[in-house]
Design a protein around this motif. Sequence first.
Motif, PDB file in Angstrom:
ATOM      1  N   ALA A   1      -4.947  -5.134   3.560  1.00 18.87           N
ATOM      2  CA  ALA A   1      -5.799  -4.040   4.036  1.00 18.87           C
ATOM      3  C   ALA A   1      -5.910  -4.062   5.558  1.00 18.87           C
ATOM      4  CB  ALA A   1      -7.184  -4.148   3.413  1.00 18.87           C
ATOM      5  N   GLY A   2      -5.658  -2.905   6.168  1.00 18.61           N
ATOM      6  CA  GLY A   2      -5.752  -2.791   7.615  1.00 18.61           C
ATOM      7  C   GLY A   2      -4.609  -3.471   8.355  1.00 18.61           C
ATOM      8  N   ARG A   3      -3.499  -3.721   7.659  1.00 21.72           N
ATOM      9  CA  ARG A   3      -2.389  -4.462   8.268  1.00 21.72           C
ATOM     10  C   ARG A   3      -1.052  -3.836   7.915  1.00 21.72           C
ATOM     11  NH1 ARG A   3      -3.990 -10.317   9.335  1.00 21.72           N
ATOM     12  NH2 ARG A   3      -1.945 -10.133  10.231  1.00 21.72           N
ATOM     13  N   ASP A   4      -0.013  -4.345   8.539  1.00 23.57           N
ATOM     14  CA  ASP A   4       1.355  -4.001   8.164  1.00 23.57           C
ATOM     15  C   ASP A   4       1.731  -4.962   7.034  1.00 23.57           C
ATOM     16  OD1 ASP A   4       4.030  -3.434   7.860  1.00 23.57           O
ATOM     17  OD2 ASP A   4       4.588  -3.900   9.933  1.00 23.57           O
ATOM     18  N   ALA A   5       1.844  -4.441   5.835  1.00 26.76           N
ATOM     19  CA  ALA A   5       2.104  -5.255   4.646  1.00 26.76           C
ATOM     20  C   ALA A   5       3.591  -5.471   4.381  1.00 26.76           C
ATOM     21  CB  ALA A   5       1.458  -4.595   3.429  1.00 26.76           C
ATOM     22  N   SER A   6       4.461  -4.917   5.181  1.00 23.07           N
ATOM     23  CA  SER A   6       5.904  -4.928   4.915  1.00 23.07           C
ATOM     24  C   SER A   6       6.463  -6.320   4.652  1.00 23.07           C
ATOM     25  CB  SER A   6       6.664  -4.301   6.090  1.00 23.07           C
ATOM     26  OG  SER A   6       6.205  -3.003   6.339  1.00 23.07           O
ATOM     27  N   ARG A   7       6.202  -7.251   5.536  1.00 24.09           N
ATOM     28  CA  ARG A   7       6.765  -8.603   5.395  1.00 24.09           C
ATOM     29  C   ARG A   7       6.223  -9.293   4.138  1.00 24.09           C
ATOM     30  NH1 ARG A   7       9.657 -11.904   8.361  1.00 24.09           N
ATOM     31  NH2 ARG A   7       9.633 -10.415  10.073  1.00 24.09           N
ATOM     32  N   GLY A   8       4.942  -9.168   3.886  1.00 27.20           N
ATOM     33  CA  GLY A   8       4.362  -9.791   2.694  1.00 27.20           C
ATOM     34  C   GLY A   8       4.938  -9.215   1.413  1.00 27.20           C
ATOM     35  N   LEU A   9       5.145  -7.894   1.384  1.00 30.30           N
ATOM     36  CA  LEU A   9       5.718  -7.247   0.202  1.00 30.30           C
ATOM     37  C   LEU A   9       7.188  -7.615   0.043  1.00 30.30           C
ATOM     38  CD1 LEU A   9       4.027  -3.756   0.559  1.00 30.30           C
ATOM     39  CD2 LEU A   9       3.502  -5.499  -1.161  1.00 30.30           C
ATOM     40  N   ALA A  10       7.916  -7.700   1.156  1.00 33.38           N
ATOM     41  CA  ALA A  10       9.347  -8.020   1.114  1.00 33.38           C
ATOM     42  C   ALA A  10       9.597  -9.431   0.620  1.00 33.38           C
ATOM     43  CB  ALA A  10       9.967  -7.848   2.488  1.00 33.38           C
ATOM     44  N   THR A  11       8.712 -10.342   0.992  1.00 31.82           N
ATOM     45  CA  THR A  11       8.904 -11.757   0.640  1.00 31.82           C
ATOM     46  C   THR A  11       8.033 -12.190  -0.538  1.00 31.82           C
ATOM     47  OG1 THR A  11       7.215 -12.423   2.246  1.00 31.82           O
ATOM     48  CG2 THR A  11       9.509 -12.357   3.021  1.00 31.82           C
ATOM     49  N   PHE A  12       7.268 -11.254  -1.087  1.00 37.22           N
ATOM     50  CA  PHE A  12       6.353 -11.533  -2.200  1.00 37.22           C
ATOM     51  C   PHE A  12       5.397 -12.667  -1.850  1.00 37.22           C
ATOM     52  CE2 PHE A  12      10.255  -9.858  -4.104  1.00 37.22           C
ATOM     53  CZ  PHE A  12       9.744  -8.723  -4.701  1.00 37.22           C
ATOM     54  N   CYS A  13       4.914 -12.650  -0.622  1.00 33.71           N
ATOM     55  CA  CYS A  13       4.008 -13.689  -0.144  1.00 33.71           C
ATOM     56  C   CYS A  13       2.643 -13.086   0.169  1.00 33.71           C
ATOM     57  CB  CYS A  13       4.593 -14.350   1.101  1.00 33.71           C
ATOM     58  SG  CYS A  13       3.601 -15.742   1.677  1.00 33.71           S
ATOM     59  N   LEU A  14       1.598 -13.663  -0.407  1.00 31.18           N
ATOM     60  CA  LEU A  14       0.238 -13.166  -0.189  1.00 31.18           C
ATOM     61  C   LEU A  14      -0.556 -14.051   0.772  1.00 31.18           C
ATOM     62  CD1 LEU A  14      -0.702 -12.125  -3.833  1.00 31.18           C
ATOM     63  CD2 LEU A  14       0.039 -10.659  -1.957  1.00 31.18           C
ATOM     64  N   ASP A  15       0.131 -14.886   1.525  1.00 30.78           N
ATOM     65  CA  ASP A  15      -0.541 -15.736   2.509  1.00 30.78           C
ATOM     66  C   ASP A  15      -0.699 -14.979   3.817  1.00 30.78           C
ATOM     67  OD1 ASP A  15      -0.649 -17.881   0.787  1.00 30.78           O
ATOM     68  OD2 ASP A  15       1.222 -18.769   1.523  1.00 30.78           O
ATOM     69  N   LYS A  16      -1.813 -15.220   4.481  1.00 30.13           N
ATOM     70  CA  LYS A  16      -2.057 -14.568   5.767  1.00 30.13           C
ATOM     71  C   LYS A  16      -0.986 -14.962   6.783  1.00 30.13           C
ATOM     72  CE  LYS A  16      -5.885 -13.098   8.487  1.00 30.13           C
ATOM     73  NZ  LYS A  16      -7.275 -12.844   8.336  1.00 30.13           N
ATOM     74  N   ASP A  17      -0.402 -16.151   6.619  1.00 28.33           N
ATOM     75  CA  ASP A  17       0.640 -16.613   7.540  1.00 28.33           C
ATOM     76  C   ASP A  17       1.896 -15.747   7.462  1.00 28.33           C
ATOM     77  OD1 ASP A  17      -1.064 -18.659   8.220  1.00 28.33           O
ATOM     78  OD2 ASP A  17      -0.168 -20.094   6.834  1.00 28.33           O
ATOM     79  N   ALA A  18       2.113 -15.063   6.339  1.00 27.17           N
ATOM     80  CA  ALA A  18       3.294 -14.218   6.183  1.00 27.17           C
ATOM     81  C   ALA A  18       3.155 -12.910   6.964  1.00 27.17           C
ATOM     82  CB  ALA A  18       3.536 -13.906   4.708  1.00 27.17           C
ATOM     83  N   LEU A  19       1.944 -12.569   7.357  1.00 31.58           N
ATOM     84  CA  LEU A  19       1.706 -11.320   8.096  1.00 31.58           C
ATOM     85  C   LEU A  19       1.623 -11.623   9.582  1.00 31.58           C
ATOM     86  CD1 LEU A  19      -1.013  -9.856   5.734  1.00 31.58           C
ATOM     87  CD2 LEU A  19       1.438  -9.420   5.688  1.00 31.58           C
TER      88      LEU A  19
END
Length: 193
Positions: free
Chosen positions: A117-135
Amino acid sequence: MADDGQGRLRTEGGRAGGAVVAGGEMLLSVGLLALALLAAYRLYLRWGTRNGPGGAARQGEAAALPRMKRRDFSLEQLREFDGARNPRILLAVNGKVFDVTKGSKFYGPEGPYGIFAGRDASRGLATFCLDKDALRDEYDDLSDLNAVQMESVREWEMQFKEKYDYVGRLLKPGEEPSEYTDEEDTKDHTKQE
């Protein structure tokens, strides 16, 4: 009263022992009912009010929001729409910003994908990672993603386009926002419905 030989009490009429057993069964039934109600109440507290105090009011407030006018967002502007500071929830996928407010149970502060929420989710969705470090906290050009991950980002983008309102672009650093006319805004919104 006497023992009937099987460990049960027997009275002259044979009924007092039955009344004791029936009373015990009734007590057991009431106890089980109380436990079931307690369990249901605990589940309600955990899942029914998942958004915390005022969660239902917050969801009602979000549902009553008017459709957002088209505009472009910098990362800083996008962060304001995280569902905590503002009831509207936006996220970006592949440079496009979507209003995911109607999916607040997923993307809200307590939702399983609230990290986006309120972020660019592209990298997290691409890598299937829900860690804040992935964003990333700065603009992410996604240039280091492989072909499979970029295809995943495009698929997510298509899913968001089908389900949520597209509200604008995510601006690169130094890029100027576009000027959208009311006609473009209306045309695009009716096309999505």
